[in-house]
Design a protein around this motif. Structure first.
Motif, short mmCIF file in Angstrom:
data_model
loop_
_atom_site.label_atom_id
_atom_site.label_comp_id
_atom_site.label_asym_id
_atom_site.label_seq_id
_atom_site.Cartn_x
_atom_site.Cartn_y
_atom_site.Cartn_z
N ALA A 21 27.26 31.75 52.42
CA ALA A 21 27.32 31.78 50.93
C ALA A 21 26.50 30.64 50.20
O ALA A 21 26.00 30.83 48.94
CB ALA A 21 28.65 31.78 50.30
N GLU A 66 33.80 30.47 41.09
CA GLU A 66 32.90 31.22 40.90
C GLU A 66 31.28 30.37 41.00
O GLU A 66 30.50 30.89 41.67
CB GLU A 66 32.74 31.75 39.78
CG GLU A 66 33.66 33.32 39.88
CD GLU A 66 33.90 33.92 38.54
OE1 GLU A 66 34.49 35.03 38.50
OE2 GLU A 66 33.37 33.36 37.28
N ASN A 69 30.07 30.15 44.60
CA ASN A 69 29.69 31.24 44.96
C ASN A 69 30.80 32.12 45.82
O ASN A 69 30.62 33.00 46.67
CB ASN A 69 28.55 31.17 46.12
CG ASN A 69 27.45 30.88 45.30
OD1 ASN A 69 27.15 31.29 44.23
ND2 ASN A 69 26.25 30.32 46.01
N THR A 71 33.64 34.96 45.75
CA THR A 71 34.14 36.13 44.79
C THR A 71 35.67 35.79 44.46
O THR A 71 36.53 35.56 45.14
CB THR A 71 34.21 37.43 45.66
OG1 THR A 71 32.66 37.56 46.54
CG2 THR A 71 34.44 38.51 44.83
N LYS A 73 39.01 37.05 42.31
CA LYS A 73 39.57 38.25 41.64
C LYS A 73 40.94 37.55 40.76
O LYS A 73 41.69 36.88 41.76
CB LYS A 73 40.18 39.34 42.94
CG LYS A 73 40.77 40.29 42.17
CD LYS A 73 40.76 41.41 43.26
CE LYS A 73 41.50 42.53 42.95
NZ LYS A 73 41.61 43.64 43.83
N ALA A 86 40.33 34.27 45.81
CA ALA A 86 39.01 34.06 45.97
C ALA A 86 38.68 34.10 47.62
O ALA A 86 39.35 33.68 48.47
CB ALA A 86 38.63 32.45 45.76
N TYR A 87 37.38 34.88 47.76
CA TYR A 87 36.83 34.85 49.33
C TYR A 87 35.60 34.98 49.22
O TYR A 87 34.81 34.96 48.15
CB TYR A 87 37.60 36.21 49.44
CG TYR A 87 37.44 37.44 48.50
CD1 TYR A 87 38.56 37.34 47.83
CD2 TYR A 87 36.44 38.08 48.52
CE1 TYR A 87 38.53 38.57 46.57
CE2 TYR A 87 36.29 39.46 47.65
CZ TYR A 87 37.46 39.58 46.91
OH TYR A 87 37.45 40.30 45.75
N PRO A 90 31.69 40.27 49.72
CA PRO A 90 32.07 41.38 48.76
C PRO A 90 33.61 41.73 49.16
O PRO A 90 34.43 42.56 48.27
CB PRO A 90 31.37 42.48 49.06
CG PRO A 90 31.11 42.25 50.30
CD PRO A 90 30.90 40.90 50.57
N SER A 91 34.28 41.66 50.39
CA SER A 91 35.48 42.22 50.90
C SER A 91 36.90 41.15 50.67
O SER A 91 36.55 39.95 51.44
CB SER A 91 35.55 42.57 52.10
OG SER A 91 36.88 43.01 52.72
N PRO A 92 37.94 41.44 50.09
CA PRO A 92 39.00 40.30 50.14
C PRO A 92 39.42 40.49 51.24
O PRO A 92 40.48 39.59 51.43
CB PRO A 92 39.74 41.00 48.84
CG PRO A 92 39.61 42.45 48.98
CD PRO A 92 38.11 42.74 49.28
N GLU A 134 31.94 35.13 56.70
CA GLU A 134 32.48 36.20 55.73
C GLU A 134 33.85 36.88 56.20
O GLU A 134 33.92 36.84 57.55
CB GLU A 134 31.41 37.09 55.53
CG GLU A 134 31.53 37.52 53.95
CD GLU A 134 30.25 38.40 53.72
OE1 GLU A 134 29.18 38.04 53.66
OE2 GLU A 134 30.43 39.69 53.90
#
Ligand SMILES: *[C@@H]1O[C@H](CO)[C@@H](O)[C@H](O)[C@H]1NC(C)=O
Ligand SMILES: *[C@@H]1O[C@H](CO)[C@@H](O)[C@H](O)[C@H]1NC(C)=O
Ligand SMILES: *[C@@H]1O[C@H](CO)[C@@H](O)[C@H](O)[C@H]1NC(C)=O
Length: 361
Positions: A21, A66, A69, A71, A73, A86-87, A90-92, A134
């Protein structure tokens, strides 16, 4: 406890810098993290975040994560409070979750300029060591731990699961092998008011309460080799209006740290003793849990049992659970809460080991 948040954010830097990332060369990332970490401490310490008003800290966390970098939620827990997940990517979904709580009692974490050298070195060495992909690590910041743990309960609604969850709490850098359970109760005495000169016309609620409380001294409660003694704390007593008035109302709040047996069994012992001394007192129990066993199957750590309760059993699932962190609970709720820099360094190392070992299994 803010030091735990700052630590988590430091881990966040490590996670993201070790993953795809980040577009930055590792060395630059390490250098910039030195000064940003100092900023981080300062910003966190300056934001008040007592239970119930954590919004400003979560806003800060979201922006920060954020900018790295992640993601991010947020999950509303009430109108003014939110959990932050945070992860990377795109996938948690993630193998390992590292979690700490946002709310604090007022912290005091002094630091001096020279620390940034230490931090810089710690981060840099870490960055060179490993690759995180990831889907490997998620970070979770929950609200409401100091009061009832409703933030962690809410996380179950996300319907996510992890292989391992690492809970950040002060364990003096030991890997917790378990912690005592907890339960509590309130006592309410209802007397009859009157003038102190005519005790036969009234009934003293404070006297009732004192008798009931005295019954708690020397109770025979269950103990175990692993967790030690079940202990009782009379946390608060209230009652009365003036020295010449017979007290109509008196109450007490009691908590019990459970070392063996079930809360239901202990309740029975307590009720029996109290009712024997004071039959007409009113008791209301919150049963809680018995002792909680915690995974500690990772080499290189001293292990220990903790005498405080945590919210770790509020998070449902079959994940392995680890409880670890710098600092001691003995000062965690006092005005001299602080950590030494070497403890912080060791903690980062410890979390890193826990994460990497968890990823191996
Ligand atoms: C985040 O990603 C952007 C675009 O890929 C990149 O330019 C930037 O350097 C990254 N920031 C960090 C802190 O890694
Ligand atoms: C949160 O931040 C706002 C804006 O900076 C400030 O007015 C408010 O008092 C802060 N809230 C708390 C609980 O500190
Ligand atoms: C448990 O209680 C017993 C009896 O009161 C006492 O002798 C012992 O030292 C206690 N153990 C611990 C670990 O506190």
């Amino acid at each position: 406890m803010k030091n735990l948040i700052a630590l988590s954010l430091l881990l966040a830097q490590w996670v993201v810098s070790s993953s795809a990332a980040s577009q930055q060369p590792l060395h630059d990332a390490a250098l910039s993290s030195t000064s940003s970490l100092l900023e981080l401490h300062k910003s966190l310490v300056e934001i008040p975040s007592i239970s119930g008003s954590e919004r400003n800290v979560s806003t800060f966390l979201i922006k920060y994560l954020e900018s790295k970098n992640f993601t991010v939620k947020s999950q509303p827990v009430s109108e003014t409070r939110e959990n932050v997940l945070a992860y990377i990517g795109p996938s948690p979904k993630a193998m390992v979750l590292v979690t700490s709580h946002i709310d604090t009692v007022p912290p005091f974490w002094p630091y001096e300029r020279k620390e940034d050298e230490i931090w810089g070195r710690a981060v840099e060495s870490r960055l060179q060591s490993s690759e995180i992909a990831e889907g490997d690590v998620g970070l979770l910041f929950v609200v409401g731990e100091e009061k009832g743990g409703e933030g962690m309960k809410k996380v179950n609604d996300l319907r996510l699961s992890w292989e391992s969850v690492i809970f950040g709490e002060p364990t003096e850098l030991k890997l917790a092998s378990g912690h005592k359970g907890g339960m509590g109760f309130t006592m309410k005495a209802k007397g009859k008011a009157g003038h102190s000169g005519y005790p036969e016309l009234g009934k003293s609620a404070t006297l009732m309460l004192v008798r009931a409380l005295a019954a708690l001294d020397g109770l025979d409660l269950p103990s175990s080799e692993k967790y030690g003694n079940t202990t009782v704390n009379i946390g608060r007593i209230e009652g009365g209006v003036a020295e010449n008035v017979i007290t109509e109302d008196a109450s007490a709040i009691v908590s019990i740290k459970v070392a063996a047996g079930s809360p239901a069994e202990i309740k029975e012992v307590v009720e029996k003793a109290i009712y024997k001394s004071c039959p007409d007192i009113e008791l209301a129990f919150t049963l809680g849990t018995g002792p909680i066993s915690i995974d500690h199957d990772i080499d290189g750590f001293e292990t220990a049992v903790m005498n405080y309760g945590t919210y770790i059993s509020s998070l449902k699932g079959n994940h392995k659970r680890y409880l670890y962190g710098p600092g001691t609970i003995l000062v965690a709720h006092s005005d001299h809460e602080h950590l030494s820099i070497s403890d912080l360094e060791e903690a980062v190392e410890g979390y890193k080991t826990l994460i990497l070992e968890s990823l191996k299994t």
